[in-house]
Write a protein that holds these residues in place. Structure first.
Motif, short mmCIF file in Angstrom:
data_model
loop_
_atom_site.label_atom_id
_atom_site.label_comp_id
_atom_site.label_asym_id
_atom_site.label_seq_id
_atom_site.Cartn_x
_atom_site.Cartn_y
_atom_site.Cartn_z
N ALA A 1 91.76 -20.57 9.13
CA ALA A 1 93.14 -20.43 9.62
C ALA A 1 93.22 -19.12 10.36
O ALA A 1 92.51 -18.16 10.03
N VAL A 2 94.08 -19.03 11.38
CA VAL A 2 94.20 -17.82 12.17
C VAL A 2 95.64 -17.65 12.63
O VAL A 2 96.33 -18.63 12.92
N VAL A 3 96.10 -16.38 12.70
CA VAL A 3 97.42 -16.06 13.22
C VAL A 3 97.33 -14.70 13.90
O VAL A 3 96.54 -13.84 13.50
N ALA A 4 98.10 -14.52 14.96
CA ALA A 4 98.15 -13.22 15.63
C ALA A 4 98.90 -12.23 14.76
O ALA A 4 99.86 -12.58 14.08
N ALA A 5 98.46 -10.96 14.79
CA ALA A 5 99.11 -9.90 14.02
C ALA A 5 98.92 -8.59 14.75
O ALA A 5 97.79 -8.15 14.95
N GLY A 6 100.04 -7.98 15.17
CA GLY A 6 99.95 -6.72 15.89
C GLY A 6 99.13 -6.87 17.15
O GLY A 6 99.36 -7.76 17.97
N ASP A 7 98.12 -6.01 17.30
CA ASP A 7 97.25 -6.08 18.47
C ASP A 7 95.96 -6.82 18.17
O ASP A 7 94.96 -6.65 18.88
N GLY A 8 95.96 -7.65 17.14
CA GLY A 8 94.76 -8.39 16.77
C GLY A 8 95.09 -9.69 16.07
O GLY A 8 96.04 -10.39 16.43
N TRP A 9 94.32 -9.98 15.03
CA TRP A 9 94.41 -11.28 14.37
C TRP A 9 94.19 -11.13 12.88
O TRP A 9 93.55 -10.18 12.42
N ILE A 10 94.72 -12.05 12.12
CA ILE A 10 94.34 -12.25 10.72
C ILE A 10 93.68 -13.63 10.64
O ILE A 10 94.25 -14.62 11.11
N VAL A 11 92.50 -13.66 10.07
CA VAL A 11 91.76 -14.91 9.88
C VAL A 11 91.56 -15.13 8.38
O VAL A 11 91.20 -14.20 7.66
N ALA A 12 91.80 -16.34 7.92
CA ALA A 12 91.59 -16.70 6.52
C ALA A 12 90.66 -17.90 6.45
O ALA A 12 90.54 -18.67 7.42
N TRP A 13 90.02 -18.06 5.30
CA TRP A 13 89.07 -19.15 5.13
C TRP A 13 88.81 -19.36 3.64
O TRP A 13 89.27 -18.60 2.79
N THR A 14 88.06 -20.43 3.34
CA THR A 14 87.57 -20.67 1.99
C THR A 14 86.09 -20.34 1.95
O THR A 14 85.32 -20.83 2.77
N ARG A 15 85.71 -19.48 1.00
CA ARG A 15 84.29 -19.19 0.75
C ARG A 15 83.86 -20.00 -0.47
O ARG A 15 84.47 -19.91 -1.54
N TRP A 16 82.81 -20.81 -0.28
CA TRP A 16 82.38 -21.71 -1.34
C TRP A 16 80.88 -21.59 -1.55
O TRP A 16 80.09 -21.95 -0.68
N GLU A 17 80.52 -21.09 -2.70
CA GLU A 17 79.13 -21.05 -3.10
C GLU A 17 78.87 -22.18 -4.08
O GLU A 17 79.70 -22.44 -4.96
#
Length: 433
Positions: A74-90
């Motif tokens: 998932a990604v969204v713009a924030a300020g002068d950049g971005w926030i990216v989220a994800w699922t880490r699965w081991e």
């Protein structure tokens, strides 16, 4: 390839695309026939009753055999950049939701943070921006053996520093497919509810700090189908929900509008079609909203891609076709006043090319602007989506994030894109620990 008329035909085509030999595909297809015969012995009522269970089973299953996978971007713009989220699965552990701040150029800024609780079984983050704050919502169970899952949320700043730790939005709700949006005064967390008491769509309204702004709104809808989304459209929450009548083999979207106070103000049955409708996505800008979904998606990954544009509670465009029938995830959109950028993971219609990210520039009415572009190495293709895209705050560029194969793991790849979908720099692997 045309639409397969039988499960045998579909199985042969899937195996062909995955590199099976000419004789191996029909032989393996026979197993599909046996499975189909067994499945047909169930009654329609039984099939309808097991749909949520099947989706939850898929939600619990890692989409690969590698030891490590970064999925559900998932990604969204924030300020002068971005926030990216994800699922880490081991493979040896439970999946957890992580996020990080990126600069405008996509480079990692600061450290990667885990926002889901230690030991919980957490998946599929959803991001939204509210001023200088960024919210992240997800679905999580206490652990893999203690179900059902519930909606959760946390809040971070533009540097991905956690300002509101993880909190259960509705601890007693059984939730699937959680989505997040902002109305400028706080958050809306929406999800599909599948408890005995409530079956349909649910919306929780929260303050910027994550406190409740009233009771949870429930919109009862028990007519099958899995898929929903959430957006704020200026004066109401728009929550599209997938509906499917198994007995008649007909699908449609149920469009729910809920006001700022949590009151359901209108529901419309929209875009009826034959077959099951695939996942639905919504992108909003001001009072306009763009919807994408897949028609006739009973075989899950193969569907007829569709788009519609709404102004308020009225459709002003569509449904229109986004292209020929294809095997792919439903396109995600990043929209501005002049048009949208669509991003999806799909496979080529001919040949044996592996799945890859595709991006397509569209005008505001969904018409193509140029040809679709294919980016990056082999990508992960799943029904629930493997790509995300967002516009920058100034709307001059977009960032796409998707899951690709990297040796014995699935990693995240990112690409900065111009208005026409052309990469502004070569796609690069997302830097992850």
């Amino acid at each position: 390839m045309g639409r397969p008329d039988t499960i045998v035909g579909l199985t042969v085509e899937i195996l062909r695309r995955r590199g099976a030999s000419r004789w191996g595909a029909p032989l393996l297809a026979a197993f599909g026939v046996a499975a189909a015969i067994a499945a047909i012995t169930r009654t329609r009522e039984e099939v309808r009753a097991t749909n949520p269970t099947a989706e939850l089973r898929a939600w619990r299953t890692a989409p690969c055999d590698q030891a490590l996978a970064f999925i559900d971007p998932a990604v969204v713009a924030a300020g002068d950049g971005w926030i990216v989220a994800w699922t880490r699965w081991e493979r040896a552990g439970s999946p957890r939701v992580q996020l990080a701040a990126l600069g405008r150029d996509g480079a990692l800024r600061g450290e990667v943070r885990t926002v889901s609780n230690t030991g919980s079984f957490a998946r599929r983050p959803s991001l939204a921006r509210d001023g200088a704050r960024v919210g992240v919502a997800w679905t999580a169970a206490q652990d893999e053996d203690r179900w059902p899952p519930h909606p959760w949320m946390a809040v971070v700043d533009a540097n991905a520093t956690v300002t509101v730790p993880a909190v259960a939005v509705a601890p007693t709700e059984e939730a699937f497919d959680v989505h997040l949006a902002s109305d400028g005064q706080g958050w809306g967390v929406g999800w599909l509810s599948f408890s005995a008491a409530h079956r349909g769509f649910a919306l929780a309204r929260l303050t910027p700090g994550g406190a409740p702004r009233g009771p949870v709104t429930h919109v009862e809808h028990r007519a099958g189908g899995v898929g929903a989304d959430l957006a704020w459209t200026g004066d109401a929450w728009l929550a599209p929900q997938v509906s499917y009548d198994f007995a008649r083999d007909r699908g449609a979207l149920q469009l729910h509008w809920i006001d700022r106070g949590g009151r359901l103000v209108e529901t419309q049955r929209f875009a009826p079609s034959r077959g099951e409708i695939g996942p639905v996505h919504v992108a909003a800008r001001g009072g306009a909203a763009w919807l994408t979904w897949g028609e006739d998606s009973g075989f899950n990954l193969r569907h007829d891609p569709r788009l519609a544009r709404l102004e308020g509670r009225r459709a002003v465009v569509g449904p229109v076709s986004l292209g020929p029938r294809r095997s792919s995830a439903v396109a995600e959109l990043a929209c501005a006043a002049t048009g949208c950028l669509a991003a999806w993971v799909g496979v080529a219609e001919e040949g044996d090319e592996p799945a890859a990210l595709h991006v397509q520039a569209l005008d505001a009415d969904g018409a193509h602007r140029g040809a679709a572009r294919r980016l990056g190495p082999p990508a992960l293709l799943t029904r629930l989506g493997g790509a995300a895209v967002a516009r920058s705050v100034d709307e001059r560029e977009s960032l796409a994030v998707w899951t690709v194969r990297d040796g014995d793991a699935w990693q995240l790849m990112r690409a900065r894109l111009g208005p026409d979908g052309a990469p502004l720099a070569p796609p690069a692997l997302h830097p992850l620990p």
